[in-house]
Design a protein around this motif. Structure first.
Motif, PDB file in Angstrom:
ATOM      1  N   ALA A   1       1.170  -0.747   0.355  1.00 13.93           N
ATOM      2  CA  ALA A   1      -0.282  -0.077   0.101  1.00 13.93           C
ATOM      3  C   ALA A   1       0.919   0.890   0.144  1.00 13.93           C
ATOM      4  O   ALA A   1       0.908   2.447  -0.140  1.00 13.93           O
ATOM      5  N   SER A   2       1.865   1.214   0.914  1.00 15.51           N
ATOM      6  CA  SER A   2       2.612   2.378   0.856  1.00 15.51           C
ATOM      7  C   SER A   2       3.650   2.189  -0.237  1.00 15.51           C
ATOM      8  O   SER A   2       3.562   3.547  -1.191  1.00 15.51           O
ATOM      9  N   LYS A   3       3.946   1.826  -1.161  1.00 12.22           N
ATOM     10  CA  LYS A   3       5.242   1.799  -2.358  1.00 12.22           C
ATOM     11  C   LYS A   3       3.747   2.464  -3.396  1.00 12.22           C
ATOM     12  O   LYS A   3       3.858   3.220  -3.828  1.00 12.22           O
ATOM     13  N   LYS A   4       2.213   1.645  -3.136  1.00 12.08           N
ATOM     14  CA  LYS A   4       1.439   1.897  -4.473  1.00 12.08           C
ATOM     15  C   LYS A   4       1.174   3.108  -4.546  1.00 12.08           C
ATOM     16  O   LYS A   4       1.158   4.576  -5.276  1.00 12.08           O
ATOM     17  N   ALA A   5       1.107   4.397  -3.020  1.00  9.77           N
ATOM     18  CA  ALA A   5       0.290   5.284  -3.114  1.00  9.77           C
ATOM     19  C   ALA A   5       2.015   6.227  -3.479  1.00  9.77           C
ATOM     20  O   ALA A   5       2.150   7.034  -4.316  1.00  9.77           O
ATOM     21  N   GLU A   6       3.133   5.866  -3.037  1.00  8.08           N
ATOM     22  CA  GLU A   6       4.752   6.697  -3.790  1.00  8.08           C
ATOM     23  C   GLU A   6       4.368   6.443  -5.259  1.00  8.08           C
ATOM     24  O   GLU A   6       5.115   7.510  -5.486  1.00  8.08           O
ATOM     25  N   LEU A   7       4.408   5.115  -5.888  1.00 11.47           N
ATOM     26  CA  LEU A   7       4.454   5.103  -7.377  1.00 11.47           C
ATOM     27  C   LEU A   7       3.642   5.895  -7.968  1.00 11.47           C
ATOM     28  O   LEU A   7       4.231   6.039  -8.865  1.00 11.47           O
ATOM     29  N   GLU A   8       2.286   5.722  -7.323  1.00 13.85           N
ATOM     30  CA  GLU A   8       1.215   6.800  -8.165  1.00 13.85           C
ATOM     31  C   GLU A   8       1.854   8.738  -8.178  1.00 13.85           C
ATOM     32  O   GLU A   8       1.516   8.635  -9.360  1.00 13.85           O
ATOM     33  N   GLU A   9       2.403   9.067  -7.249  1.00 14.25           N
ATOM     34  CA  GLU A   9       2.408  10.220  -7.136  1.00 14.25           C
ATOM     35  C   GLU A   9       3.670  10.441  -7.213  1.00 14.25           C
ATOM     36  O   GLU A   9       3.857  11.515  -8.622  1.00 14.25           O
ATOM     37  N   LYS A  10       4.545   9.473  -7.995  1.00 14.80           N
ATOM     38  CA  LYS A  10       5.160   9.396  -8.961  1.00 14.80           C
ATOM     39  C   LYS A  10       5.301   9.657 -10.163  1.00 14.80           C
ATOM     40  O   LYS A  10       6.005  10.565 -11.152  1.00 14.80           O
TER      41      LYS A  10
END
Ligand code: PHE
Length: 330
Positions: free
Chosen positions: A65-74
Motif C-alpha cells: 500500500a505505501s509503495k503503491k501510493a509512492e509510485l502513483e505520486e511519482k
C-alpha cells in the motif's frame, strides 16, 4: 520471503509492483500457496506456519500500500512534466477584442450624467401603446405618430420607437424629485445612410416640485454636456416640436468638421443637429398623476454622436461587424 519483500521495495513502476504482488499474494503466490499447504499439517507445526503466513501477508499488504501510493505520486508527477504546457513557447498572438464605438460612446455619455447625479433607469424594449405614445401626449390618430415609423406586434404591442416611455415608467414608479437618464435600444422602420431599424438613444428627465425647473436649467445641462462631448463648440437651441414637451427645441452644435464655415457634413449650414429637448408638457404629468411639478426632458441618438465623434460617414457600417472598422477602436 525476504527476496519478495525486496522486490516490492525496489519496484520502479506500478507494473513492477503489481508483478511483485502477484508473486506473493496472487493465486500462485508464495503466501497463497503456503496457506494451501496448511491442510497437510497438524498441531504445533500448523499453528506456527499459519502465524508466520499471517504475519508475512500483513507486512506485505502494508508495504504494497505505501509503495503503491509512492509510485502513483511519482507517475503523476512525471505525467505532468511530460504532458505539461510550456507557457513560454511562442504562439500566434490571439485577436484582442475592443469596445464597440457605439457602446463606448454610450458609456461616455452615461458617465457625464451619473457625475451630475442622474440615476440610470431602464424599461422594456417591447412596449404598449400607452407608454410609448398615449401617455406622452400622442393620442391615437395624432399625426405626430407618423414621425416614428413603428414596428407593431400582432397583439398591438410594439417595439419602442424611443426611450421616452422610460420617462413614463419612472414617474409611475417614483415621486418627484426625479433626475434620470434611460439608455437603450429603440426601433423604427427605416433604413438608409443615416437610419437603421435598431439604434440607441439616451433619454433624460428632471422633475421637481413646484416651478423650480425652467428652460435655463435645460440649457445649462445640455450646453455643458455638449462641450464635454465635443470640446469647444457653439450650442444653438432651435424651436421645434415634440408632443411631450412645450416649448420644444432641437439642439445644434457648430460643425466640428468645418468649425462652422460650411461643409458637406453640415450641408453648408455650419450646424449639426444633435438632440431633441424641451420643457415637459402638462399632459405628460397628467397621464402619470403628477400635479404641481415642473421638468425638462431630452433625448439623443447615440449612433449619431458616435458617428460625429469618430467621423464615420455611414451609420450602417456600425452594425456590419466588419473587423476593418472595429479594429480601429482597439
Ligand atoms: N423622443 C424624442 C425622439 O425620439 C426625443 C426627445 C426626448 C425629445 C425628450 C424631447 C424630449 O425623437
Amino acid at each position: 520471503m525476504q527476496k519478495f519483500i525486496d522486490e516490492i521495495s525496489q519496484a520502479k513502476s506500478l507494473a513492477e509492483l503489481e508483478s511483485a504482488r502477484l508473486a506473493l499474494l496472487g493465486k500462485k503466490g508464495v503466501i497463497t500457496e503456503g496457506f494451501s499447504k496448511l491442510k497437510e499439517l497438524n498441531g504445533d507445526e500448523k499453528k506456527a506456519l499459519a502465524e508466520s503466513l499471517n504475519k508475512a501477508r500483513d507486512e506485505a499488504n502494508e508495504l504494497l500500500a505505501s509503495k503503491k501510493a509512492e509510485l502513483e505520486e511519482k507517475e503523476a508527477n512525471e505525467a505532468l512534466i511530460k504532458d505539461g504546457v510550456d507557457v513560454s513557447l511562442f504562439n500566434e498572438p490571439s485577436l484582442r477584442g475592443a469596445m464597440h464605438p457605439v457602446m463606448a460612446t454610450m458609456d461616455k455619455i452615461i458617465d457625464y450624467f451619473v457625475a451630475q447625479n442622474f440615476s440610470v433607469e431602464t424599461g422594456p424594449l417591447i412596449e404598449d401603446d400607452f407608454h410609448n405614445f398615449e401617455a406622452l401626449n400622442l393620442p391615437k390618430y395624432h399625426p405626430a405618430r407618423d414621425m416614428q415609423d413603428t414596428f407593431y406586434l400582432r397583439d398591438f404591442r410594439l417595439l419602442r420607437t424611443h426611450t421616452s416611455p422610460v420617462q413614463i415608467r419612472t414617474m409611475q414608479a417614483k415621486k418627484p424629485p426625479i433626475r434620470m437618464i434611460a439608455p437603450g435600444a429603440v426601433f423604427r422602420r427605416d433604413l438608409d445612410l443615416t437610419h437603421t431599424p435598431m439604434f440607441h438613444q439616451i433619454e433624460g428627465l428632471v422633475v421637481e416640485e413646484g416651478d423650480k425647473i425652467s428652460f435655463a436649467n435645460l440649457k445649462d445641462i445640455l450646453q455643458n454636456f455638449l462641450v464635454y462631448m465635443f470640446g469647444d463648440v457653439k450650442v444653438r437651441f432651435r424651436p421645434s416640436f415634440f408632443p411631450f414637451t412645450e416649448p420644444s427645441t432641437e439642439v445644434d452644435i457648430s460643425c466640428i468638421f468645418c468649425k462652422g464655415c460650411g461643409c458637406r457634413v453640415c450641408k453648408q449650414t455650419g450646424w449639426l443637429e444633435v438632440l431633441g429637448s424641451g420643457i415637459v408638457d402638462e399632459n405628460v404629468f397628467k397621464a402619470v398623476g403628477y400635479s404641481g411639478v415642473s421638468g425638462y426632458a431630452f433625448g439623443l441618438g447615440v449612433e449619431r454622436l458616435a458617428m460625429l465623434l469618430h467621423r464615420i460617414p455611414d451609420l450602417r457600417s456600425l452594425f456590419e461587424g466588419d473587423l476593418r472598422l472595429l479594429e480601429q477602436f482597439r
